[in-house]
Design a protein around this motif. Structure first.
Motif, mmCIF file in Angstrom:
data_model
loop_
_atom_site.group_PDB
_atom_site.id
_atom_site.type_symbol
_atom_site.label_atom_id
_atom_site.label_comp_id
_atom_site.label_asym_id
_atom_site.label_seq_id
_atom_site.Cartn_x
_atom_site.Cartn_y
_atom_site.Cartn_z
ATOM 1 N N UNK A 16 39.415 44.902 47.465
ATOM 2 C CA UNK A 16 38.343 45.795 47.054
ATOM 3 C C UNK A 16 38.342 45.976 45.539
ATOM 4 N N UNK A 17 39.513 46.157 44.962
ATOM 5 C CA UNK A 17 39.611 46.312 43.505
ATOM 6 C C UNK A 17 39.112 45.046 42.811
ATOM 7 N N UNK A 18 39.503 43.864 43.299
ATOM 8 C CA UNK A 18 39.051 42.604 42.713
ATOM 9 C C UNK A 18 37.531 42.471 42.816
ATOM 10 N N UNK A 19 36.984 42.843 43.963
ATOM 11 C CA UNK A 19 35.536 42.752 44.161
ATOM 12 C C UNK A 19 34.800 43.701 43.231
ATOM 13 N N UNK A 20 35.278 44.929 43.134
ATOM 14 C CA UNK A 20 34.636 45.905 42.247
ATOM 15 C C UNK A 20 34.727 45.474 40.783
#
Length: 80
Positions: A16-20
């Motif tokens: 999720x952090x990578x996507x955001x």
């Protein structure tokens, strides 16, 4: 068992952090303009090294197009 003990939850958080971060990077217009400028500068430098005649020809074509545009606008304004 807490949420930090679950390896699947940790993996999901990392993803999720990578996507955001990727979304933020794509939507950051000044950053994207800077990247595009850097790419254009690199291409111009490469063209200057490999084929300087094409670079001069391209610059002349751009100057001609700008001059024609200015002439058309000036002519249109003077006709009024």
């Amino acid at each position: 068992m807490t949420g930090t003990d679950n390896p699947n939850a940790e993996q999901a958080r990392r993803e999720l952090v990578e996507t955001l971060n990727a979304i933020e990077d794509k939507l950051n217009v000044p950053k994207q303009v800077g990247k595009a400028t850097d790419r254009a500068k690199a291409k111009i430098a490469e063209l200057r090294e490999e084929n300087p005649q094409a670079l001069v020809g391209g610059a002349a074509a751009v100057a001609l197009a700008v001059g024609a545009g200015v002439w058309a606008v000036a002519r249109s304004v003077l006709k009024r």
